[in-house]
Motif scaffolding. Structure first.
Motif, PDB file in Angstrom:
ATOM      1  N   PHE A  14     -25.298  11.261 -27.884  1.00 29.03           N
ATOM      2  CA  PHE A  14     -26.244  12.370 -27.839  1.00 29.03           C
ATOM      3  C   PHE A  14     -25.776  13.443 -26.858  1.00 29.03           C
ATOM      4  N   ARG A  15     -25.166  13.007 -25.746  1.00 31.47           N
ATOM      5  CA  ARG A  15     -24.677  13.960 -24.749  1.00 31.47           C
ATOM      6  C   ARG A  15     -23.533  14.799 -25.302  1.00 31.47           C
ATOM      7  N   SER A  16     -22.703  14.188 -26.162  1.00 32.93           N
ATOM      8  CA  SER A  16     -21.589  14.946 -26.750  1.00 32.93           C
ATOM      9  C   SER A  16     -22.099  16.047 -27.676  1.00 32.93           C
ATOM     10  N   GLN A  17     -23.291  15.840 -28.253  1.00 29.87           N
ATOM     11  CA  GLN A  17     -23.869  16.839 -29.142  1.00 29.87           C
ATOM     12  C   GLN A  17     -24.741  17.845 -28.389  1.00 29.87           C
ATOM     13  N   SER A  18     -25.410  17.358 -27.350  1.00 26.48           N
ATOM     14  CA  SER A  18     -26.294  18.220 -26.549  1.00 26.48           C
ATOM     15  C   SER A  18     -26.051  17.916 -25.073  1.00 26.48           C
ATOM     16  N   PRO A  19     -25.062  18.561 -24.448  1.00 24.15           N
ATOM     17  CA  PRO A  19     -24.667  18.236 -23.067  1.00 24.15           C
ATOM     18  C   PRO A  19     -25.816  18.293 -22.052  1.00 24.15           C
ATOM     19  N   ALA A  20     -26.645  19.330 -22.110  1.00 22.04           N
ATOM     20  CA  ALA A  20     -27.712  19.495 -21.115  1.00 22.04           C
ATOM     21  C   ALA A  20     -28.751  18.385 -21.224  1.00 22.04           C
ATOM     22  N   LEU A  21     -29.310  18.201 -22.420  1.00 19.19           N
ATOM     23  CA  LEU A  21     -30.322  17.166 -22.620  1.00 19.19           C
ATOM     24  C   LEU A  21     -29.726  15.770 -22.468  1.00 19.19           C
ATOM     25  N   GLY A  22     -28.463  15.620 -22.907  1.00 16.15           N
ATOM     26  CA  GLY A  22     -27.798  14.323 -22.774  1.00 16.15           C
ATOM     27  C   GLY A  22     -27.605  13.931 -21.326  1.00 16.15           C
ATOM     28  N   THR A  23     -27.276  14.911 -20.477  1.00 18.01           N
ATOM     29  CA  THR A  23     -27.115  14.631 -19.048  1.00 18.01           C
ATOM     30  C   THR A  23     -28.435  14.195 -18.422  1.00 18.01           C
ATOM     31  N   LEU A  25     -30.876  12.775 -19.993  1.00 18.31           N
ATOM     32  CA  LEU A  25     -31.167  11.447 -20.521  1.00 18.31           C
ATOM     33  C   LEU A  25     -30.420  10.374 -19.740  1.00 18.31           C
ATOM     34  N   GLN A  26     -29.152  10.627 -19.448  1.00 17.37           N
ATOM     35  CA  GLN A  26     -28.371   9.633 -18.704  1.00 17.37           C
ATOM     36  C   GLN A  26     -28.855   9.493 -17.263  1.00 17.37           C
ATOM     37  N   TRP A  27     -29.310  10.600 -16.662  1.00 13.39           N
ATOM     38  CA  TRP A  27     -29.870  10.512 -15.322  1.00 13.39           C
ATOM     39  C   TRP A  27     -31.164   9.710 -15.323  1.00 13.39           C
ATOM     40  N   SER A  28     -31.879   9.721 -16.460  1.00 10.26           N
ATOM     41  CA  SER A  28     -33.143   8.973 -16.527  1.00 10.26           C
ATOM     42  C   SER A  28     -32.929   7.469 -16.432  1.00 10.26           C
ATOM     43  N   PHE A  29     -31.684   7.006 -16.654  1.00 16.13           N
ATOM     44  CA  PHE A  29     -31.404   5.580 -16.554  1.00 16.13           C
ATOM     45  C   PHE A  29     -31.511   5.077 -15.113  1.00 16.13           C
ATOM     46  N   TYR A  30     -31.595   6.003 -14.158  1.00 18.32           N
ATOM     47  CA  TYR A  30     -31.786   5.599 -12.761  1.00 18.32           C
ATOM     48  C   TYR A  30     -33.250   5.286 -12.463  1.00 18.32           C
ATOM     49  N   VAL A  31     -34.102   5.245 -13.499  1.00 14.47           N
ATOM     50  CA  VAL A  31     -35.511   4.952 -13.285  1.00 14.47           C
ATOM     51  C   VAL A  31     -35.698   3.557 -12.678  1.00 14.47           C
ATOM     52  N   CYS A  32     -34.830   2.605 -13.057  1.00 15.18           N
ATOM     53  CA  CYS A  32     -34.914   1.260 -12.480  1.00 15.18           C
ATOM     54  C   CYS A  32     -34.632   1.295 -10.984  1.00 15.18           C
ATOM     55  N   VAL A  33     -33.674   2.128 -10.586  1.00 15.32           N
ATOM     56  CA  VAL A  33     -33.359   2.272  -9.161  1.00 15.32           C
ATOM     57  C   VAL A  33     -34.564   2.843  -8.419  1.00 15.32           C
ATOM     58  N   LEU A  34     -35.220   3.844  -9.001  1.00 18.86           N
ATOM     59  CA  LEU A  34     -36.394   4.443  -8.370  1.00 18.86           C
ATOM     60  C   LEU A  34     -37.536   3.433  -8.255  1.00 18.86           C
ATOM     61  N   ILE A  35     -37.718   2.616  -9.275  1.00 18.06           N
ATOM     62  CA  ILE A  35     -38.759   1.579  -9.231  1.00 18.06           C
ATOM     63  C   ILE A  35     -38.459   0.562  -8.142  1.00 18.06           C
ATOM     64  N   GLU A  36     -37.183   0.179  -8.020  1.00 16.61           N
ATOM     65  CA  GLU A  36     -36.795  -0.782  -6.983  1.00 16.61           C
ATOM     66  C   GLU A  36     -37.042  -0.217  -5.587  1.00 16.61           C
ATOM     67  N   LEU A  37     -36.723   1.071  -5.386  1.00 17.72           N
ATOM     68  CA  LEU A  37     -36.968   1.694  -4.084  1.00 17.72           C
ATOM     69  C   LEU A  37     -38.463   1.808  -3.811  1.00 17.72           C
ATOM     70  N   LEU A  38     -39.252   2.058  -4.854  1.00 12.95           N
ATOM     71  CA  LEU A  38     -40.709   2.124  -4.698  1.00 12.95           C
ATOM     72  C   LEU A  38     -41.264   0.757  -4.301  1.00 12.95           C
ATOM     73  N   LEU A  39     -40.791  -0.302  -4.947  1.00  3.88           N
ATOM     74  CA  LEU A  39     -41.243  -1.650  -4.620  1.00  3.88           C
ATOM     75  C   LEU A  39     -40.879  -2.013  -3.182  1.00  3.88           C
ATOM     76  N   TYR A  40     -39.684  -1.605  -2.767  1.00  5.34           N
ATOM     77  CA  TYR A  40     -39.283  -1.866  -1.382  1.00  5.34           C
ATOM     78  C   TYR A  40     -40.200  -1.121  -0.418  1.00  5.34           C
ATOM     79  N   SER A  41     -40.537   0.127  -0.722  1.00  2.16           N
ATOM     80  CA  SER A  41     -41.409   0.923   0.151  1.00  2.16           C
ATOM     81  C   SER A  41     -42.794   0.290   0.260  1.00  2.16           C
TER      82      SER A  41
END
Length: 349
Positions: A14-23, A25-41
Motif C-alpha cells: 500500500f505504501r508503494s502505491q500511496s507513500p504518504a498514507l502508507g507511511t 499506516l506503518q507508523w500506526s504499527f507502533y500502537v503496541c509500543v504506546l500501549i506498553e508504555l501506557l501500561l508501564y505508566s
C-alpha cells in the motif's frame, strides 16, 4: 507466513502505491509500543501512590522505590536499545547485480504469485543455479557454509542477495536480517544480531520488574486489610489487586517462560528460526553452531557487562564457529565451494 507478516506485507504494498498514507499506516504499527508504555505508566502510578503508601515503614518504602526505579531504568534502557538499534541488513557485497540475477531467475521456476519455487527445479535448473551462484560468490570472495535443500547456496529472490550463514528474510520487515531470530509485532521490530542481546535483557528486567511489583504488592495488600475494612478505599485495593494478579501470572507465563526459552537458545547457540528449521551446513548433515555453553553465551552477551544493554558481542554476525559432528570420511562430498578456515572450527569432542 504469520498473520502479522501478512499485515506488514500488505502495508508495504500500500505504501508503494500511496507513500504518504502508507507511511502513516506503518507508523500506526507502533500502537503496541504506546500501549506498553501506557501500561508501564499506570503500573508506576499505582506502585508509587498506593503500594508505597501502604508500606508502614518510611525507610522500607524508600528502599522499595529505589529498587523499583533501578529495575525500571535498566528495563527501559534495554527497551529503547531494541527500538532504536539500526537493522543489521545483509551487506552490499552479498547483493547480486541485475545481469546475474536475471540469469538466475531464468533457470528458476516461479509460481503465479511470483514466488521462487526452488524445490520444483529439475536437475538441469539446479545445476545452473549452483553454477551461477558459485561463480558470483567466488568472484566476490564470499565463502558460505549453509546450503539449501538442493545443496546450493541460499539466495533471496526478494532482496536479490546471497544469504550469509544464519541470515533469513524477515517477511514483516521486508529484508534479510543477519542472524535472524524472529520478528516481534509487540515491539514492531525485527529481533536479530543487532538487538538480540538487548531483547534478552529487556525480558530479564521485565520479569524482575514484575516480580518486584508482586512482592511489594503482596505486602501492600496484607497491610491494607490490616489497617482498613474491605469496603474502605476501594479506589486503592481494586487497581492494586488487579495489577497484582496480572503481574503474578505474567512474570511466570508467558514472560518467564519466554526468558527461559531464549536463555536455552543462547546456551545452545541457536535462534528461534533455527529451532523451527535446522541449518543445513555443507560438509556435515549433523553439524551445528553449538561450541560449548560458555563460548555460546559469550558470542551473544560478549566478554563482560552482560547485565548492561551495550554492545559487547564477540561476533560480527556474519562468521560463526561450527561444531562438526560427523567424521569427514562418512560425509558425502558436495561440490559447492570450500569451507573457510576462518569460518569453521575443528570438531568438538
Amino acid at each position: 507466513m504469520s498473520w502479522y507478516s501478512v499485515i506488514y506485507t500488505k502495508a508495504r504494498n500500500f505504501r508503494s502505491q500511496s507513500p504518504a498514507l502508507g507511511t502513516l499506516l506503518q507508523w500506526s504499527f507502533y500502537v503496541c509500543v504506546l500501549i506498553e508504555l501506557l501500561l508501564y505508566s499506570v503500573s508506576s502510578f499505582v506502585y508509587l501512590m498506593i503500594t508505597c503508601q501502604l508500606i508502614p515503614n518510611d525507610i522500607q518504602a524508600s528502599i522499595y522505590m529505589v529498587v523499583y526505579f533501578l529495575i525500571s531504568f535498566m528495563m527501559i534502557w534495554a527497551y529503547t536499545r531494541i527500538l532504536f538499534a539500526s537493522p543489521f541488513r545483509v551487506p552490499k557485497e552479498y547483493e547480486m547485480d541485475e545481469t546475474t540475477d536475471a540469469k538466475l531467475r531464468a533457470v528458476t521456476p516461479f509460481n503465479a504469485q511470483g514466488r521462487a519455487m526452488i524445490k520444483e527445479s529439475n536437475e538441469t535448473q539446479v545445476a545452473a543455479q549452483h553454477r551461477i551462484m558459485t561463480e558470483f560468490a567466488t568472484a566476490k570472495g564470499i565463502i558460505l557454509v549453509e546450503v539449501d535443500e538442493q545443496g546450493g547456496l541460499r539466495y533471496c529472490y526478494e532482496c536479490r542477495v546471497l544469504k550469509p550463514d544464519r541470515s533469513h528474510h524477515c517477511s514483516s520487515c521486508g529484508f534479510c536480517a543477519i542472524r535472524f531470530d524472529h520478528h516481534c509485532p509487540y515491539l514492531n521490530s525485527c529481533v536479530a544480531a543487532h538487538n538480540y542481546k538487548f531483547f534478552v535483557l529487556f525480558l530479564l528486567y521485565l520479569v524482575l520488574w514484575m516480580l518486584w511489583n508482586v512482592i511489594s504488592g503482596l505486602q501492600a495488600i496484607i497491610q491494607y486489610f490490616i489497617k482498613y475494612s474491605p469496603s474502605k478505599h476501594l479506589d486503592w485495593i481494586v487497581p492494586l489487586c488487579c495489577l497484582f494478579v496480572l503481574q503474578a501470572v505474567s512474570f511466570v507465563w508467558p514472560l518467564g517462560e519466554l526468558l527461559r526459552y531464549h536463555w536455552s537458545l543462547i546456551s545452545a547457540n541457536e535462534t528461534t528460526c533455527e529451532q523451527a528449521k535446522l541449518p543445513n551446513i555443507r560438509g556435515d548433515p549433523r553439524a551445528n553452531y553449538d561450541v560449548g555453553r560458555w563460548k555460546n553465551i559469550e558470542i551473544v552477551m560478549g566478554w563482560g557487562l552482560w547485565l548492561f544493554p551495550v554492545r559487547t558481542s564477540t561476533s560480527d554476525g556474519l562468521h560463526h564457529p561450527i561444531n562438526y559432528v560427523t567424521p569427514a570420511a562418512e560425509v558425502p562430498q558436495l561440490h559447492v565451494g570450500t569451507v573457510s578456515e576462518s569460518t569453521a572450527t575443528t570438531p568438538l569432542p
